[in-house]
Design a protein around this motif. Sequence first.
Motif, PDB file in Angstrom:
ATOM      1  N   LEU A  84       0.826  -1.195   0.000  1.00 25.00           N
ATOM      2  CA  LEU A  84       0.000   0.000   0.000  1.00 25.00           C
ATOM      3  C   LEU A  84       0.863   1.248   0.000  1.00 25.00           C
ATOM      4  O   LEU A  84       0.597   2.199  -0.722  1.00 25.00           O
ATOM      5  CB  LEU A  84      -0.926  -0.005   1.223  1.00 25.00           C
ATOM      6  CG  LEU A  84      -1.816   1.194   1.419  1.00 25.00           C
ATOM      7  CD1 LEU A  84      -2.817   1.305   0.278  1.00 25.00           C
ATOM      8  CD2 LEU A  84      -2.541   1.092   2.749  1.00 25.00           C
ATOM      9  N   SER A  85       1.907   1.251   0.805  1.00 23.87           N
ATOM     10  CA  SER A  85       2.809   2.404   0.841  1.00 23.87           C
ATOM     11  C   SER A  85       4.180   1.945   1.294  1.00 23.87           C
ATOM     12  O   SER A  85       4.325   0.930   1.960  1.00 23.87           O
ATOM     13  CB  SER A  85       2.284   3.491   1.782  1.00 23.87           C
ATOM     14  OG  SER A  85       2.295   3.043   3.116  1.00 23.87           O
ATOM     15  N   LEU A  86       5.162   2.717   0.896  1.00 21.46           N
ATOM     16  CA  LEU A  86       6.546   2.438   1.267  1.00 21.46           C
ATOM     17  C   LEU A  86       7.140   3.770   1.673  1.00 21.46           C
ATOM     18  O   LEU A  86       7.212   4.689   0.872  1.00 21.46           O
ATOM     19  CB  LEU A  86       7.291   1.848   0.072  1.00 21.46           C
ATOM     20  CG  LEU A  86       8.708   1.398   0.280  1.00 21.46           C
ATOM     21  CD1 LEU A  86       8.746   0.211   1.231  1.00 21.46           C
ATOM     22  CD2 LEU A  86       9.324   0.994  -1.050  1.00 21.46           C
ATOM     23  N   GLY A  87       7.515   3.890   2.944  1.00 21.52           N
ATOM     24  CA  GLY A  87       8.056   5.150   3.446  1.00 21.52           C
ATOM     25  C   GLY A  87       9.529   5.021   3.738  1.00 21.52           C
ATOM     26  O   GLY A  87       9.978   4.009   4.253  1.00 21.52           O
ATOM     27  N   ILE A  88      10.250   6.044   3.400  1.00 22.04           N
ATOM     28  CA  ILE A  88      11.697   6.062   3.630  1.00 22.04           C
ATOM     29  C   ILE A  88      12.040   7.280   4.449  1.00 22.04           C
ATOM     30  O   ILE A  88      11.651   8.391   4.118  1.00 22.04           O
ATOM     31  CB  ILE A  88      12.433   6.034   2.285  1.00 22.04           C
ATOM     32  CG1 ILE A  88      12.108   4.720   1.576  1.00 22.04           C
ATOM     33  CG2 ILE A  88      13.932   6.201   2.494  1.00 22.04           C
ATOM     34  CD1 ILE A  88      12.589   4.646   0.172  1.00 22.04           C
ATOM     35  N   THR A  89      12.750   7.065   5.543  1.00 17.24           N
ATOM     36  CA  THR A  89      13.165   8.153   6.416  1.00 17.24           C
ATOM     37  C   THR A  89      14.584   8.544   6.048  1.00 17.24           C
ATOM     38  O   THR A  89      15.488   7.724   6.072  1.00 17.24           O
ATOM     39  CB  THR A  89      13.124   7.711   7.885  1.00 17.24           C
ATOM     40  OG1 THR A  89      11.810   7.239   8.170  1.00 17.24           O
ATOM     41  CG2 THR A  89      13.479   8.848   8.803  1.00 17.24           C
ATOM     42  N   ARG A  90      14.781   9.797   5.716  1.00 15.58           N
ATOM     43  CA  ARG A  90      16.102  10.276   5.321  1.00 15.58           C
ATOM     44  C   ARG A  90      16.817  10.875   6.537  1.00 15.58           C
ATOM     45  O   ARG A  90      16.210  11.496   7.384  1.00 15.58           O
ATOM     46  CB  ARG A  90      15.976  11.348   4.246  1.00 15.58           C
ATOM     47  CG  ARG A  90      15.301  10.830   3.020  1.00 15.58           C
ATOM     48  CD  ARG A  90      15.107  11.920   2.032  1.00 15.58           C
ATOM     49  NE  ARG A  90      15.721  11.431   0.793  1.00 15.58           N
ATOM     50  CZ  ARG A  90      16.130  12.184  -0.161  1.00 15.58           C
ATOM     51  NH1 ARG A  90      16.022  13.478  -0.084  1.00 15.58           N
ATOM     52  NH2 ARG A  90      16.655  11.671  -1.232  1.00 15.58           N
ATOM     53  N   SER A  91      18.104  10.712   6.554  1.00 14.43           N
ATOM     54  CA  SER A  91      18.884  11.297   7.641  1.00 14.43           C
ATOM     55  C   SER A  91      19.220  12.753   7.351  1.00 14.43           C
ATOM     56  O   SER A  91      19.592  13.490   8.241  1.00 14.43           O
ATOM     57  CB  SER A  91      20.161  10.491   7.874  1.00 14.43           C
ATOM     58  OG  SER A  91      20.964  10.517   6.718  1.00 14.43           O
ATOM     59  N   HIS A  92      19.101  13.169   6.080  1.00 17.25           N
ATOM     60  CA  HIS A  92      19.354  14.556   5.679  1.00 17.25           C
ATOM     61  C   HIS A  92      18.159  15.043   4.864  1.00 17.25           C
ATOM     62  O   HIS A  92      17.694  14.311   4.012  1.00 17.25           O
ATOM     63  CB  HIS A  92      20.620  14.660   4.810  1.00 17.25           C
ATOM     64  CG  HIS A  92      21.845  14.170   5.498  1.00 17.25           C
ATOM     65  ND1 HIS A  92      22.460  14.865   6.498  1.00 17.25           N
ATOM     66  CD2 HIS A  92      22.532  13.018   5.355  1.00 17.25           C
ATOM     67  CE1 HIS A  92      23.506  14.177   6.924  1.00 17.25           C
ATOM     68  NE2 HIS A  92      23.579  13.052   6.247  1.00 17.25           N
TER      69      HIS A  92
END
Length: 93
Positions: A84-92
């Motif tokens: 359904l969704s794919l979330g990516i957390t960025r460090s910058h």
Amino acid sequence: MHYPTASFAGMFLLGIRFLQSRQTSGPAAIAWRLSEGKDFVPANRATFEVKASNGWQTFEVPVNTDGQIIHVRVHLPGGITEILSLGITRSHP
């Protein structure tokens, strides 16, 4: 063994979260390649288990590295997967 994969490039990754509906259980993994490497290596892999479910599940898989991640792969067990969704957390930002 072949796994369905989704690949993303050019990211600084801290973790990944996605919702999925699965018909089968099994091992899964997030693999990443660093800017100084030309290949994916076993040390840059975080594994987790997925369970068969008729509903949506959320997985948060932390990825810890000091390097610059430039390519990410999501490896899921064989079978049908709906994401359904794919979330990516960025460090910058």
